[in-house]
Design a protein around this motif. Structure first.
Motif, PDB file in Angstrom:
ATOM      1  N   TRP A  12       0.861  -1.183   0.000  1.00  0.00           N
ATOM      2  CA  TRP A  12       0.000   0.000   0.000  1.00  0.00           C
ATOM      3  C   TRP A  12       0.897   1.233   0.000  1.00  0.00           C
ATOM      4  CZ3 TRP A  12      -5.451  -0.488   2.046  1.00  0.00           C
ATOM      5  CH2 TRP A  12      -6.178   0.684   1.851  1.00  0.00           C
ATOM      6  N   PRO A  13       1.159   1.815  -1.177  1.00  0.00           N
ATOM      7  CA  PRO A  13       2.080   2.954  -1.262  1.00  0.00           C
ATOM      8  C   PRO A  13       1.616   4.142  -0.421  1.00  0.00           C
ATOM      9  CG  PRO A  13       1.388   2.223  -3.458  1.00  0.00           C
ATOM     10  CD  PRO A  13       0.587   1.471  -2.459  1.00  0.00           C
ATOM     11  N   GLU A  14       2.564   4.747   0.236  1.00  0.00           N
ATOM     12  CA  GLU A  14       2.361   5.973   1.008  1.00  0.00           C
ATOM     13  C   GLU A  14       1.363   5.831   2.154  1.00  0.00           C
ATOM     14  OE1 GLU A  14       1.674   9.289  -1.627  1.00  0.00           O
ATOM     15  OE2 GLU A  14       3.133   8.514  -3.055  1.00  0.00           O
ATOM     16  N   SER A  15       1.149   4.622   2.624  1.00  0.00           N
ATOM     17  CA  SER A  15       0.288   4.428   3.796  1.00  0.00           C
ATOM     18  C   SER A  15       1.152   4.528   5.044  1.00  0.00           C
ATOM     19  CB  SER A  15      -0.393   3.065   3.757  1.00  0.00           C
ATOM     20  OG  SER A  15      -1.148   2.871   4.937  1.00  0.00           O
ATOM     21  N   GLU A  16       0.703   5.285   5.996  1.00  0.00           N
ATOM     22  CA  GLU A  16       1.458   5.447   7.232  1.00  0.00           C
ATOM     23  C   GLU A  16       0.845   4.676   8.391  1.00  0.00           C
ATOM     24  OE1 GLU A  16       2.014   9.608   7.956  1.00  0.00           O
ATOM     25  OE2 GLU A  16       2.783   9.959   5.947  1.00  0.00           O
ATOM     26  N   ALA A  17      -0.194   3.899   8.121  1.00  0.00           N
ATOM     27  CA  ALA A  17      -0.865   3.131   9.172  1.00  0.00           C
ATOM     28  C   ALA A  17       0.058   2.020   9.682  1.00  0.00           C
ATOM     29  CB  ALA A  17      -2.155   2.522   8.631  1.00  0.00           C
ATOM     30  N   PRO A  18       0.086   1.784  10.996  1.00  0.00           N
ATOM     31  CA  PRO A  18       0.933   0.714  11.529  1.00  0.00           C
ATOM     32  C   PRO A  18       0.404  -0.689  11.174  1.00  0.00           C
ATOM     33  CG  PRO A  18      -0.326   1.748  13.288  1.00  0.00           C
ATOM     34  CD  PRO A  18      -0.588   2.530  12.049  1.00  0.00           C
ATOM     35  N   ASN A  19      -0.888  -0.765  10.866  1.00  0.00           N
ATOM     36  CA  ASN A  19      -1.461  -2.042  10.439  1.00  0.00           C
ATOM     37  C   ASN A  19      -2.672  -1.800   9.550  1.00  0.00           C
ATOM     38  OD1 ASN A  19      -3.711  -1.626  12.285  1.00  0.00           O
ATOM     39  ND2 ASN A  19      -2.302  -2.232  13.895  1.00  0.00           N
ATOM     40  N   LEU A  20      -3.067  -2.839   8.843  1.00  0.00           N
ATOM     41  CA  LEU A  20      -4.256  -2.801   7.997  1.00  0.00           C
ATOM     42  C   LEU A  20      -5.301  -3.735   8.604  1.00  0.00           C
ATOM     43  CD1 LEU A  20      -2.679  -3.161   4.425  1.00  0.00           C
ATOM     44  CD2 LEU A  20      -3.249  -1.057   5.642  1.00  0.00           C
ATOM     45  N   THR A  31     -13.379  -5.833   2.793  1.00  0.00           N
ATOM     46  CA  THR A  31     -12.473  -4.710   2.580  1.00  0.00           C
ATOM     47  C   THR A  31     -11.142  -4.906   3.293  1.00  0.00           C
ATOM     48  OG1 THR A  31     -13.361  -3.514   4.494  1.00  0.00           O
ATOM     49  CG2 THR A  31     -14.344  -3.025   2.343  1.00  0.00           C
ATOM     50  N   VAL A  32     -10.137  -4.257   2.737  1.00  0.00           N
ATOM     51  CA  VAL A  32      -8.853  -4.073   3.395  1.00  0.00           C
ATOM     52  C   VAL A  32      -8.756  -2.576   3.621  1.00  0.00           C
ATOM     53  CG1 VAL A  32      -6.350  -4.328   3.202  1.00  0.00           C
ATOM     54  CG2 VAL A  32      -7.864  -6.040   2.157  1.00  0.00           C
ATOM     55  N   SER A  33      -8.525  -2.169   4.868  1.00  0.00           N
ATOM     56  CA  SER A  33      -8.564  -0.748   5.204  1.00  0.00           C
ATOM     57  C   SER A  33      -7.295  -0.309   5.919  1.00  0.00           C
ATOM     58  CB  SER A  33      -9.776  -0.474   6.104  1.00  0.00           C
ATOM     59  OG  SER A  33      -9.778   0.867   6.538  1.00  0.00           O
ATOM     60  N   ASN A  34      -6.830   0.901   5.579  1.00  0.00           N
ATOM     61  CA  ASN A  34      -5.709   1.492   6.308  1.00  0.00           C
ATOM     62  C   ASN A  34      -6.192   2.565   7.295  1.00  0.00           C
ATOM     63  OD1 ASN A  34      -6.304   3.707   4.703  1.00  0.00           O
ATOM     64  ND2 ASN A  34      -4.230   3.921   3.877  1.00  0.00           N
ATOM     65  N   GLY A  35      -7.500   2.651   7.457  1.00  0.00           N
ATOM     66  CA  GLY A  35      -8.075   3.643   8.361  1.00  0.00           C
ATOM     67  C   GLY A  35      -8.570   4.872   7.635  1.00  0.00           C
ATOM     68  N   ASP A  36      -7.972   5.185   6.491  1.00  0.00           N
ATOM     69  CA  ASP A  36      -8.393   6.337   5.697  1.00  0.00           C
ATOM     70  C   ASP A  36      -9.214   5.930   4.475  1.00  0.00           C
ATOM     71  OD1 ASP A  36      -7.114   8.185   7.368  1.00  0.00           O
ATOM     72  OD2 ASP A  36      -5.213   7.941   6.300  1.00  0.00           O
ATOM     73  N   GLN A  64      -5.915  -8.547  11.209  1.00  0.00           N
ATOM     74  CA  GLN A  64      -5.013  -7.407  11.082  1.00  0.00           C
ATOM     75  C   GLN A  64      -3.738  -7.844  10.375  1.00  0.00           C
ATOM     76  OE1 GLN A  64      -4.066  -5.446  14.759  1.00  0.00           O
ATOM     77  NE2 GLN A  64      -5.605  -3.884  14.370  1.00  0.00           N
ATOM     78  N   LEU A  65      -3.252  -6.973   9.522  1.00  0.00           N
ATOM     79  CA  LEU A  65      -1.957  -7.177   8.878  1.00  0.00           C
ATOM     80  C   LEU A  65      -0.999  -6.153   9.458  1.00  0.00           C
ATOM     81  CD1 LEU A  65      -3.067  -7.503   5.139  1.00  0.00           C
ATOM     82  CD2 LEU A  65      -2.853  -9.307   6.841  1.00  0.00           C
ATOM     83  N   GLU A  66       0.186  -6.595   9.820  1.00  0.00           N
ATOM     84  CA  GLU A  66       1.181  -5.710  10.416  1.00  0.00           C
ATOM     85  C   GLU A  66       2.136  -5.187   9.349  1.00  0.00           C
ATOM     86  OE1 GLU A  66       1.058  -4.914  13.674  1.00  0.00           O
ATOM     87  OE2 GLU A  66      -0.685  -6.233  13.875  1.00  0.00           O
ATOM     88  N   MET A  67       2.614  -3.962   9.546  1.00  0.00           N
ATOM     89  CA  MET A  67       3.610  -3.396   8.639  1.00  0.00           C
ATOM     90  C   MET A  67       4.935  -4.114   8.891  1.00  0.00           C
ATOM     91  SD  MET A  67       5.153   0.469   8.267  1.00  0.00           S
ATOM     92  CE  MET A  67       3.661   1.273   7.757  1.00  0.00           C
ATOM     93  N   ILE A  68       5.491  -4.730   7.837  1.00  0.00           N
ATOM     94  CA  ILE A  68       6.770  -5.422   7.992  1.00  0.00           C
ATOM     95  C   ILE A  68       7.934  -4.583   7.469  1.00  0.00           C
ATOM     96  CG2 ILE A  68       5.803  -7.747   8.051  1.00  0.00           C
ATOM     97  CD1 ILE A  68       6.620  -8.039   5.089  1.00  0.00           C
TER      98      ILE A  68
END
Length: 141
Positions: free
Chosen positions: A71-79, A124-129, A96-100
């Motif tokens: 997910w380009p330019e996503s700053e969320a710590p998880n999805l 859905t897959v969500s980054n919060g935004d 939840q998916l964690e940022m690796i």
């Protein structure tokens, strides 16, 4: 009015109030058009610049699979992934998916067993935004 008749009317009203909403409820999952969804497989699927894939050639019930999302330019710590069954109502499963590493998320999901030989899970897959529509086809064999 006779007390037995009153009790009967109260019982009927309570029964109607309990059962009628479920009888009138429209089942939206049967009408879902999966062409709008990114179908997850070992091949990378892209939607709105977000790329997704799973690590297994086949998705089966109660078998962990790894989901990877770029997910380009996503700053969320998880999805957050939220999925529900298309052919059968089995509730909503959430993962939840964690940022690796920057822009890359990974995590394991395990889909529940259903009575059918195959089932499509969509959601859905969500980054919060923002949300991305994703689906996965599960087969029992």
């Amino acid at each position: 009015m006779n007390n037995k008749v009153k009790v009967l009317f109260v019982a009927l009203a309570l029964g109607a109030g309990f059962f009628i909403p479920s009888l009138l409820k429209h089942e939206p999952s049967a009408d879902v058009d999966l062409t709008d969804y990114c179908m997850l497989s070992q091949q990378v699927c892209e939607q709105q610049g977000v790329k997704m894939k799973v690590d297994a050639p086949r998705v089966t019930p109660l078998t962990p699979i790894t989901v990877e999302v770029f997910w380009p330019e996503s700053e969320a710590p998880n999805l957050n992934i939220s999925l529900q069954g298309k052919e059968m109502n089995m509730g909503v499963v959430k993962y939840q998916l964690e940022m690796i590493k920057p822009d890359v998320y990974q995590g394991e999901i395990i889909l529940p067993v259903c009575a059918e030989d195959s089932m499509t899970w969509y959601g859905t897959v969500s980054n919060g935004d923002s949300d991305i529509k994703a689906a996965v086809r599960m087969t029992a064999r």
